[in-house]
Design a protein around this motif. Sequence first.
Motif, PDB file in Angstrom:
ATOM      1  N   GLU B 114       0.833  -1.209   0.000  1.00 60.04           N
ATOM      2  CA  GLU B 114       0.000   0.000   0.000  1.00 60.04           C
ATOM      3  C   GLU B 114       0.866   1.256   0.000  1.00 60.04           C
ATOM      4  OE1 GLU B 114      -3.921  -1.507   2.500  1.00 60.04           O
ATOM      5  OE2 GLU B 114      -2.088  -0.989   3.539  1.00 60.04           O
ATOM      6  N   ILE B 115       1.951   1.207   0.795  1.00 56.74           N
ATOM      7  CA  ILE B 115       2.881   2.342   0.820  1.00 56.74           C
ATOM      8  C   ILE B 115       3.408   2.594  -0.591  1.00 56.74           C
ATOM      9  CG2 ILE B 115       5.158   3.111   1.602  1.00 56.74           C
ATOM     10  CD1 ILE B 115       4.619   1.803   4.275  1.00 56.74           C
ATOM     11  N   ARG B 116       3.835   1.491  -1.242  1.00 57.82           N
ATOM     12  CA  ARG B 116       4.396   1.582  -2.580  1.00 57.82           C
ATOM     13  C   ARG B 116       3.406   2.236  -3.550  1.00 57.82           C
ATOM     14  NH1 ARG B 116       8.821   0.173  -4.795  1.00 57.82           N
ATOM     15  NH2 ARG B 116       9.595  -0.316  -2.723  1.00 57.82           N
ATOM     16  N   GLU B 117       2.178   1.754  -3.479  1.00 58.76           N
ATOM     17  CA  GLU B 117       1.144   2.254  -4.381  1.00 58.76           C
ATOM     18  C   GLU B 117       0.878   3.748  -4.126  1.00 58.76           C
ATOM     19  OE1 GLU B 117      -3.564   1.484  -5.079  1.00 58.76           O
ATOM     20  OE2 GLU B 117      -2.452   0.047  -3.852  1.00 58.76           O
ATOM     21  N   HIS B 118       0.777   4.084  -2.834  1.00 60.33           N
ATOM     22  CA  HIS B 118       0.479   5.456  -2.429  1.00 60.33           C
ATOM     23  C   HIS B 118       1.587   6.408  -2.893  1.00 60.33           C
ATOM     24  CE1 HIS B 118      -1.638   8.421  -0.077  1.00 60.33           C
ATOM     25  NE2 HIS B 118      -0.557   8.702   0.637  1.00 60.33           N
ATOM     26  N   VAL B 119       2.839   6.004  -2.631  1.00 58.53           N
ATOM     27  CA  VAL B 119       3.972   6.862  -3.004  1.00 58.53           C
ATOM     28  C   VAL B 119       4.045   7.014  -4.516  1.00 58.53           C
ATOM     29  CG1 VAL B 119       6.489   7.059  -2.992  1.00 58.53           C
ATOM     30  CG2 VAL B 119       5.285   6.343  -0.924  1.00 58.53           C
ATOM     31  N   GLU B 120       3.819   5.914  -5.233  1.00 53.07           N
ATOM     32  CA  GLU B 120       3.896   5.997  -6.690  1.00 53.07           C
ATOM     33  C   GLU B 120       2.823   6.923  -7.246  1.00 53.07           C
ATOM     34  OE1 GLU B 120       4.052   1.900  -7.787  1.00 53.07           O
ATOM     35  OE2 GLU B 120       6.224   1.824  -7.434  1.00 53.07           O
ATOM     36  N   LYS B 124       3.535  10.447  -9.271  1.00 49.54           N
ATOM     37  CA  LYS B 124       2.901  10.714 -10.548  1.00 49.54           C
ATOM     38  C   LYS B 124       2.237  12.098 -10.511  1.00 49.54           C
ATOM     39  CE  LYS B 124       0.280   8.289 -13.993  1.00 49.54           C
ATOM     40  NZ  LYS B 124      -0.597   7.199 -14.322  1.00 49.54           N
ATOM     41  N   LEU B 125       1.599  12.365  -9.385  1.00 51.72           N
ATOM     42  CA  LEU B 125       0.911  13.648  -9.211  1.00 51.72           C
ATOM     43  C   LEU B 125       1.889  14.820  -9.346  1.00 51.72           C
ATOM     44  CD1 LEU B 125      -1.941  14.802  -8.301  1.00 51.72           C
ATOM     45  CD2 LEU B 125      -0.979  14.890  -6.018  1.00 51.72           C
ATOM     46  N   SER B 130       9.690   8.950 -12.643  1.00 52.52           N
ATOM     47  CA  SER B 130      10.938   8.313 -13.068  1.00 52.52           C
ATOM     48  C   SER B 130      12.116   8.703 -12.177  1.00 52.52           C
ATOM     49  CB  SER B 130      11.240   8.679 -14.511  1.00 52.52           C
ATOM     50  OG  SER B 130      11.183  10.075 -14.661  1.00 52.52           O
ATOM     51  N   PHE B 131      11.854   9.483 -11.124  1.00 53.86           N
ATOM     52  CA  PHE B 131      12.950   9.942 -10.279  1.00 53.86           C
ATOM     53  C   PHE B 131      12.984   9.249  -8.919  1.00 53.86           C
ATOM     54  CE2 PHE B 131      12.314  13.200 -13.391  1.00 53.86           C
ATOM     55  CZ  PHE B 131      13.587  13.694 -13.655  1.00 53.86           C
ATOM     56  N   ALA B 132      12.197   8.186  -8.758  1.00 55.01           N
ATOM     57  CA  ALA B 132      12.032   7.567  -7.444  1.00 55.01           C
ATOM     58  C   ALA B 132      13.350   7.151  -6.807  1.00 55.01           C
ATOM     59  CB  ALA B 132      11.099   6.363  -7.557  1.00 55.01           C
ATOM     60  N   LYS B 133      14.298   6.721  -7.631  1.00 59.38           N
ATOM     61  CA  LYS B 133      15.553   6.178  -7.070  1.00 59.38           C
ATOM     62  C   LYS B 133      16.643   7.237  -6.928  1.00 59.38           C
ATOM     63  CE  LYS B 133      14.553   1.986  -6.162  1.00 59.38           C
ATOM     64  NZ  LYS B 133      13.842   2.451  -4.970  1.00 59.38           N
ATOM     65  N   LEU B 149       6.707  18.675  -1.625  1.00 56.30           N
ATOM     66  CA  LEU B 149       5.243  18.746  -1.638  1.00 56.30           C
ATOM     67  C   LEU B 149       4.624  17.344  -1.570  1.00 56.30           C
ATOM     68  CD1 LEU B 149       4.350  21.528  -4.187  1.00 56.30           C
ATOM     69  CD2 LEU B 149       3.371  21.225  -1.938  1.00 56.30           C
ATOM     70  N   ALA B 150       5.175  16.428  -2.355  1.00 52.79           N
ATOM     71  CA  ALA B 150       4.651  15.060  -2.349  1.00 52.79           C
ATOM     72  C   ALA B 150       4.809  14.436  -0.970  1.00 52.79           C
ATOM     73  CB  ALA B 150       5.385  14.214  -3.391  1.00 52.79           C
ATOM     74  N   ARG B 151       5.946  14.710  -0.328  1.00 52.56           N
ATOM     75  CA  ARG B 151       6.206  14.172   1.006  1.00 52.56           C
ATOM     76  C   ARG B 151       5.184  14.710   2.011  1.00 52.56           C
ATOM     77  NH1 ARG B 151      11.828  15.546   3.956  1.00 52.56           N
ATOM     78  NH2 ARG B 151      10.797  17.557   4.118  1.00 52.56           N
TER      79      ARG B 151
END
Lengths: 287, 356
Positions: B114-120, B124-125, B130-133, B149-151
């Motif tokens: 769920e964390i993975r899905e939420h963060v992804e 995207k928002l 493509s910068f996750a890593k 902002l995403a954080r």
Amino acid sequence: MKSAATPNVVSGVRHRSPTAESPFVRWLLIGGALLFLGLFLVVPLLAVFAQAFAKGPGFYFKTLADPQSLSAIKLTLLTAGIAVPMNCVFGLAAAWAITKFTFPGRNILTTLMDLPFSVSPVIAGLVYVLVFGAQGWFGPWLNAHDLRIIYAVPGLVLATTFVTFPFVARELIPLMQAQGRADEEAARALGAGGWQTFWRVTLPAIKWGLLYGVILCNARAMGEFGAVSVVSNNTQGQNTVTLQIETLYKDFNLTGAFALATVLTFLALITIALKAWIERKETTLKL
Amino acid sequence: MSVEVRNITKKFGAYPALYDVSLKVGTGELVALLGPSGSGKTTLLRVIAGLEFPDTAEGRVLFHGEDVTDMPAHKRRAGFAFQHYALFRHLDVFENVAFGLRVRSRRTRPREAEIREHVERLLKLVQLESFAKRFPSQLSGGQRQRVSLARALAIEPQVLLLDEPFGALDAKVRKELRQWLRKLHEEIHVTTLFVTHDQEEALEVADRVAILREGRIEQIGTPDEIYDHPATPFVYDFLGNVNLFAGRAREGAVIIGEIKIPAPGMTGGPETPAAAFVRPHDIHVTRERSGTATLAARVRHSHAAGALAHLELERLDNGEPFTVQLSKEQFRQLRPRLGERVYVELRNVRVFPEGS
């Protein structure tokens, strides 16, 4: 852009970078530095090993395997093993308190922390004798309860801890000051509690600095002589490596003393290597 | 989720940062706190987040009517984006955004998937899938701000607090990001307060703007209200793009040079110095003196780059400079020459007594 070493062909004149010196001055400075380094650092280093092996490898390993040497190495490891973790915790707590909070007495604490650096280690040892020794403030009480601090292992640990106290805190304070409080505030706003903030944000940000401080602290703890010399009674089985070297030296066992000295020399070399590695790590990661 | 602050007073040493400030922000509203540096806007934001606490017992912070004044920062669920981002350097973009979810107690922590899905979804928002890593040091300023902002959004905040979100970015990125922020707010509709010292930014992005000066709210209103009806000379001046004419007020009118402009606010009595504010586009320029009251001026400089033309004029009577904005069409008809004498008519004049 031409590099400083490339002569300027167009004008036919060789131009030097404005901060560069003439070749003569350059070689004089470099040569002087190397000569000094060789005489005062490399030659003594080689002398340690030359002396240690003067009577052959057999004698060298016999000296190291001697029960007294082994006991000294064990005691040094024990002393450092207690003093370094304690100073690690104290240093972290002090650096944390000084950089993240403002409280009365903060400046006094910062100044006091340097005391062990400015006081001679012999005095540091004597202070503990005065406080915990037989004639000291707590002497009678300790005697009554059959507790021995001076001329025993606790005294060695206390003196070593005192002398090496500033290393970790000194390393961390400027680092933590430069980092400020914003990261911790961000963590708190994101829902992290105090411990989580410490483990997940503060500690990772300072880990290289902390390791650096611990290594220097350890090197000093194992190499300390003055302070432990005062609180130790120099009896067999109560000697750290440094004290045992002195004992051997005084017994005119020069080769033995140097054989044991190589142990500390190896420690120094390892420390320097680790230090260089951490410095590289720190700059590449910009942490 | 509405946010309300009541009677907040906060001093740093002897220096008052906030003085009896009250403000209410409605659910889903986007409010800008606008003011010069040192006006207390960031302090107000930090008080709402729980990073600072009001000095007096009257000072209260309410989230949706519930008093959170004594609640520590980590329990408030206020998403805070810092001016210099304060990203965790040792964590990559993904882990930075996931931080707020990972530190939750075991009971409320979402599953790894769920964390993975939420963060992804959040990446995207903010257009950083493509910068996750990447690590923060490998990102540009604009990208860091979007990570921050995403954080802040990852904790599903009750309120989003942005401290000078675009302050450290260059002009072009800034413009793009503020349009993006407006769009983002329309999508997610979380109650948002943002601090800025850039009036253009505040007027363009916010539903309402609160103007702060020396720890007090000087005026609060929609961008239109603030721009068209500034309550004080400070607001007028701070919003910029305005000319100031020094004059004298007497018996319900203000006298500027040879002209007399009715100013209903000014009471009778002795003559007092007054300041008249006129926007550059409210000044009409003619070459001949017309029947209406006009001021004589000299052309100092003109430039017509862009959609509008600008004239720098200087009053003939006292040498005071002022700016006029006119359309390209008007500029072509007028064809002003340097040093030439022209006549100006002032419209929509707003008069304040001197020193108010």
